[in-house]
Design an enzyme around this catalytic site. Structure first.
Site, short mmCIF file in Angstrom:
data_model
loop_
_atom_site.label_atom_id
_atom_site.label_comp_id
_atom_site.label_asym_id
_atom_site.label_seq_id
_atom_site.Cartn_x
_atom_site.Cartn_y
_atom_site.Cartn_z
CE LYS A 13 12.15 18.47 9.70
NZ LYS A 13 13.16 17.42 9.52
NE ARG A 88 7.55 14.18 11.52
CZ ARG A 88 8.48 14.93 12.11
NH1 ARG A 88 8.17 16.08 12.64
NH2 ARG A 88 9.71 14.51 12.14
NE ARG A 122 19.49 15.71 16.02
CZ ARG A 122 18.51 15.64 15.13
NH1 ARG A 122 18.09 16.72 14.52
NH2 ARG A 122 17.94 14.49 14.86
NE ARG A 155 15.92 14.40 18.30
CZ ARG A 155 15.35 14.90 17.21
NH1 ARG A 155 15.51 16.20 16.94
NH2 ARG A 155 14.65 14.15 16.41
NE ARG A 166 14.14 10.70 13.85
CZ ARG A 166 15.29 11.36 14.03
NH1 ARG A 166 16.32 10.75 14.58
NH2 ARG A 166 15.39 12.61 13.68
P1 AP5 Z 1 18.63 19.66 12.47
O1 AP5 Z 1 18.49 21.11 12.16
O2 AP5 Z 1 18.43 19.22 13.88
O3 AP5 Z 1 17.73 18.79 11.48
P2 AP5 Z 1 16.17 18.55 11.44
O4 AP5 Z 1 15.76 18.50 10.01
O5 AP5 Z 1 15.46 19.52 12.34
O6 AP5 Z 1 16.14 17.09 12.02
P3 AP5 Z 1 15.21 16.38 13.08
O7 AP5 Z 1 15.83 15.05 13.29
O8 AP5 Z 1 14.97 17.23 14.30
O9 AP5 Z 1 13.91 16.24 12.31
P4 AP5 Z 1 12.84 15.22 12.57
O10 AP5 Z 1 11.79 15.71 11.65
O11 AP5 Z 1 13.19 13.80 12.45
O12 AP5 Z 1 12.58 15.35 14.16
P5 AP5 Z 1 11.52 16.13 15.03
O13 AP5 Z 1 12.21 16.66 16.20
O14 AP5 Z 1 10.69 17.04 14.20
O15 AP5 Z 1 20.10 19.20 11.96
C1 AP5 Z 1 20.54 17.88 12.14
C2 AP5 Z 1 22.04 17.89 12.48
O16 AP5 Z 1 22.78 18.36 11.34
C3 AP5 Z 1 22.42 18.81 13.63
O17 AP5 Z 1 23.47 18.21 14.34
C4 AP5 Z 1 22.92 20.10 12.93
O18 AP5 Z 1 23.87 20.80 13.72
C5 AP5 Z 1 23.55 19.53 11.66
N1 AP5 Z 1 23.42 20.42 10.50
C6 AP5 Z 1 22.37 21.20 10.17
N2 AP5 Z 1 22.60 21.85 9.01
C7 AP5 Z 1 23.85 21.45 8.61
C8 AP5 Z 1 24.67 21.75 7.47
N3 AP5 Z 1 24.24 22.59 6.52
N4 AP5 Z 1 25.87 21.15 7.37
C9 AP5 Z 1 26.29 20.30 8.31
N5 AP5 Z 1 25.59 19.97 9.43
C10 AP5 Z 1 24.37 20.54 9.55
O19 AP5 Z 1 10.56 14.92 15.45
C11 AP5 Z 1 10.99 13.90 16.32
C12 AP5 Z 1 9.86 12.91 16.53
O20 AP5 Z 1 8.72 13.57 17.13
C13 AP5 Z 1 9.29 12.26 15.25
O21 AP5 Z 1 10.05 11.13 14.84
C14 AP5 Z 1 7.88 11.89 15.70
O22 AP5 Z 1 7.87 10.72 16.47
C15 AP5 Z 1 7.50 13.05 16.58
N6 AP5 Z 1 6.81 14.14 15.86
C16 AP5 Z 1 7.25 15.42 15.72
N7 AP5 Z 1 6.38 16.14 15.01
C17 AP5 Z 1 5.36 15.30 14.67
C18 AP5 Z 1 4.19 15.44 13.90
N8 AP5 Z 1 3.86 16.61 13.31
N9 AP5 Z 1 3.37 14.35 13.75
C19 AP5 Z 1 3.68 13.17 14.35
N10 AP5 Z 1 4.79 12.96 15.06
C20 AP5 Z 1 5.63 14.01 15.22
#
Ligand code: AP5
Length: 209
Positions: A13, A88, A122, A155, A166
């Site tokens: 994402k 979410r 990552r 992270r 997660r």
């Molecule tokens: P990346 O692009 O970082 O993936 P992502 O889907 O953004 O993954 P996240 O882990 O950031 O999502 P998440 O939803 O768990 O975390 P968030 O920060 O929102 O890509 C991942 C890896 O793959 C990278 O190394 C990238 O380089 C690689 N990659 C990408 N595309 C690729 C491809 N095509 N081929 C190969 N490699 C590739 O949330 C974190 C925490 O915050 C949550 O757990 C929660 O506690 C809290 N939080 C955030 N938002 C909320 C909310 N709305 N409500 C409640 N809690 C929340």
């Protein structure tokens, strides 16, 4: 273009949101990044959120909604936005629907075994939130951000046991949003395996449809 990106942890994402933000000329709003900055700066919100984030749970809806609503009213969102990581839960989606109408919700889907590899490899820049992967998307100089030269970090929630938690949290609390947006005619599905550029092109295609 008012866009929501859905998908499990590591689906890509953040990576796609960055590219879409440049392509569409609208800001990327990542609730994960906003929360991580609050944790790093030890704000009141950061203190409340840290325990949930480190253990792979969602931060409570009231905190996240109160944090996101004012951001969506800032002037740079006039032409639209890409929401990465929000909503979410159904409660968050309902709060968002009271604020504005969306154009689409893109669901990036991927096999569960790939999610673990993507998360555990990552590396992120703590300064400008750039995202890399040690094997599939490495920086030019190992361990250093291409954009600003800052040392990359792992992270806190990218340890394998937390990644599994997660994914479980996503399946229970966030995956129901796929049906929620399908029922409203807003869902666009994108298979998120392949090169980053290929997935970007697939996303652009489904948005034109
Ligand atoms: P990346 O692009 O970082 O993936 P992502 O889907 O953004 O993954 P996240 O882990 O950031 O999502 P998440 O939803 O768990 O975390 P968030 O920060 O929102 O890509 C991942 C890896 O793959 C990278 O190394 C990238 O380089 C690689 N990659 C990408 N595309 C690729 C491809 N095509 N081929 C190969 N490699 C590739 O949330 C974190 C925490 O915050 C949550 O757990 C929660 O506690 C809290 N939080 C955030 N938002 C909320 C909310 N709305 N409500 C409640 N809690 C929340």
């Amino acid at each position: 273009m008012r866009l929501v990106l859905l998908g499990p942890p590591g689906a890509g994402k953040g990576t796609q949101a960055e590219k879409l933000s440049v392509y569409l000329g609208v800001p990327r709003i990542s609730t994960g990044d906003i929360l991580r900055h609050n944790v790093a700066q030890d704000t009141e919100l950061g203190k409340k959120a840290k325990g949930y984030m480190d253990s792979g749970q969602l931060v409570p809806d009231d905190l996240v909604i109160a944090m996101t609503e004012p951001r969506l009213k800032e002037p740079d969102t006039k032409k639209g936005f890409i929401l990465d990581g929000f909503p979410r839960t159904i409660a968050q989606a309902e709060a968002l629907s009271k604020l504005m109408k969306l154009d689409a919700a893109v669901n990036l889907f991927l096999e569960p075994e790939d999610l673990i590899k993507r998360n555990t490899g990552r590396r992120v820049c703590p300064k400008d939130d750039a995202v890399y992967h040690v094997f599939t998307n490495p920086p030019k100089k190992p361990g250093i951000c291409d954009r600003c030269g800052t040392a990359l970090i792992i992270r806190a929630d990218d340890k394998e046991e937390v990644v599994r938690k997660r994914i479980d949290t996503y399946d229970r609390q966030t995956a129901p949003l796929i049906k929620y947006y399908r029922d409203r005619g807003l869902l666009r599905e994108v298979y998120a395996s392949g090169l980053i550029e290929e997935i970007f092109l697939r996303t652009i295609e489904v948005l034109k449809a």
